[in-house]
Write an enzyme that holds these catalytic residues in place. Structure first.
Site, PDB file in Angstrom:
ATOM      1  N   ASP A 164       1.081  -1.053  -0.051  1.00  0.00           N
ATOM      2  CA  ASP A 164       0.099   0.043   0.067  1.00  0.00           C
ATOM      3  C   ASP A 164       0.926   1.073   0.179  1.00  0.00           C
ATOM      4  O   ASP A 164       2.041   0.854   0.455  1.00  0.00           O
ATOM      5  CB  ASP A 164      -0.702  -0.119   1.153  1.00  0.00           C
ATOM      6  CG  ASP A 164      -1.775   1.186   1.358  1.00  0.00           C
ATOM      7  OD1 ASP A 164      -2.428   1.422   0.160  1.00  0.00           O
ATOM      8  OD2 ASP A 164      -1.820   1.767   2.501  1.00  0.00           O
TER       9      ASP A 164
ATOM     10  N   ASP B 290      -0.240   5.101   1.155  1.00  0.00           N
ATOM     11  CA  ASP B 290      -0.177   5.934   2.076  1.00  0.00           C
ATOM     12  C   ASP B 290      -0.355   5.361   3.579  1.00  0.00           C
ATOM     13  O   ASP B 290      -1.274   4.422   3.692  1.00  0.00           O
ATOM     14  CB  ASP B 290      -1.232   6.885   2.019  1.00  0.00           C
ATOM     15  CG  ASP B 290      -1.289   7.771   1.042  1.00  0.00           C
ATOM     16  OD1 ASP B 290      -0.141   8.778   1.018  1.00  0.00           O
ATOM     17  OD2 ASP B 290      -1.739   8.191  -0.003  1.00  0.00           O
TER      18      ASP B 290
ATOM     19  N   THR C 239      -2.637   0.988  -4.424  1.00  0.00           N
ATOM     20  CA  THR C 239      -3.127   1.884  -3.618  1.00  0.00           C
ATOM     21  C   THR C 239      -4.587   2.178  -4.350  1.00  0.00           C
ATOM     22  O   THR C 239      -4.784   1.948  -5.368  1.00  0.00           O
ATOM     23  CB  THR C 239      -2.257   3.070  -3.932  1.00  0.00           C
ATOM     24  OG1 THR C 239      -2.998   4.309  -3.468  1.00  0.00           O
ATOM     25  CG2 THR C 239      -2.209   3.655  -5.620  1.00  0.00           C
ATOM     26  N   SER C 240      -5.326   2.837  -3.164  1.00  0.00           N
ATOM     27  CA  SER C 240      -6.667   3.157  -3.584  1.00  0.00           C
ATOM     28  C   SER C 240      -6.812   4.604  -3.949  1.00  0.00           C
ATOM     29  O   SER C 240      -7.894   5.129  -4.615  1.00  0.00           O
ATOM     30  CB  SER C 240      -7.605   3.037  -2.128  1.00  0.00           C
ATOM     31  OG  SER C 240      -7.620   1.883  -1.513  1.00  0.00           O
TER      32      SER C 240
ATOM     33  N   LYS D 279     -10.190  -1.961  -2.330  1.00  0.00           N
ATOM     34  CA  LYS D 279     -10.245  -2.732  -1.064  1.00  0.00           C
ATOM     35  C   LYS D 279     -11.437  -2.430  -0.287  1.00  0.00           C
ATOM     36  O   LYS D 279     -11.865  -1.231  -0.391  1.00  0.00           O
ATOM     37  CB  LYS D 279      -9.017  -2.196  -0.515  1.00  0.00           C
ATOM     38  CG  LYS D 279      -7.598  -2.360  -1.367  1.00  0.00           C
ATOM     39  CD  LYS D 279      -6.498  -1.708  -0.759  1.00  0.00           C
ATOM     40  CE  LYS D 279      -5.118  -1.648  -1.365  1.00  0.00           C
ATOM     41  NZ  LYS D 279      -4.128  -0.699  -0.774  1.00  0.00           N
TER      42      LYS D 279
END
Length: 215
Positions: free
Chosen positions: A11, A13, A105-106, A136
């Site tokens: 991931d 952040d 990442t989202s 996610k």
């Protein structure tokens, strides 16, 4: 503890970098612009989820596309000086070949690349919100990363700080390592829990990557 793997999936952040101050600053301004009360905003899980899903929890469907564009703009504009590497990130990434790790990442690709560039991280493989249909905690992002790297999901290790990301990694059949950078250990369901990436080291071997995890 040692873990044998073929690929490491990170991931961004809260795992590789911290932009928490920027995130909360931008989302607070965004919420004010859209007339969302502090109470409404507090009820929504913010960390580790795509912006489109967060906006959909808070706004009528017809406002979501414009609202997503707006939050991306705010966050990209706030990147300079708002992102810094977390402990252990540089040493761990430098120890693993570029084709053995990915960032999952989202964030949108535009925002993710801006934050990674600010921190001096240039992944060969990046999976962003633009690349998937279900974010996610769905396993799709991590399964796509494994496919892009050409490795068996069962031979991947996921590094995450958010419950949603850890659930996605477990659902993908991957080993999970949780970092307590944004959540308490009791909130994180993972195979291993550490403070940050300074507790992790990697050694490339003929059989893949041997990951050593300390306290």
């Amino acid at each position: 503890m040692k873990i044998q793997a073929d690929a490491l999936l990170f991931d961004n952040d809260g795992t590789l970098v911290s932009s928490l101050e920027s995130v909360y600053r931008c989302w607070t301004l965004w919420a004010e612009e859209y007339g969302i009360t502090a109470e409404e905003f507090a009820r929504v899980e913010l960390h580790g989820r795509p912006a489109a899903e967060i906006a959909a929890d808070l706004l009528p469907a017809d406002q979501v596309p414009e609202a997503v564009v707006r939050i991306e703009q705010l966050e990209v504009e706030d990147v300079e000086g708002g992102v810094h590497l977390l402990p252990g990130t540089r040493a761990l990434l430098d120890s693993v070949p570029a084709d053995r790790w990915a960032v999952v990442t989202s964030a949108t690709r535009r925002l993710a690349e801006a934050r990674l560039d600010e921190a001096g991280i240039r992944p060969k493989t990046l999976i962003a919100a633009d690349d998937i249909t279900r974010g996610k905690p769905d396993p799709e992002p991590f399964l796509l990363a494994a496919r892009r790297l050409g490795v068996d999901p069962a031979r991947c290790v996921v590094f995450e700080d958010a419950p949603a990301g850890l659930q996605a990694g477990r659902s993908a059949g991957m080993t999970t390592v949780a970092l307590t950078t944004t959540h308490q250990a009791a909130e994180l369901h993972a195979d291993v829990v550490v403070g940050d990436l300074s507790a992790v080291s990697a050694l490339v071997t003929d059989g893949g990557v041997e990951i050593s995890v300390g306290d």
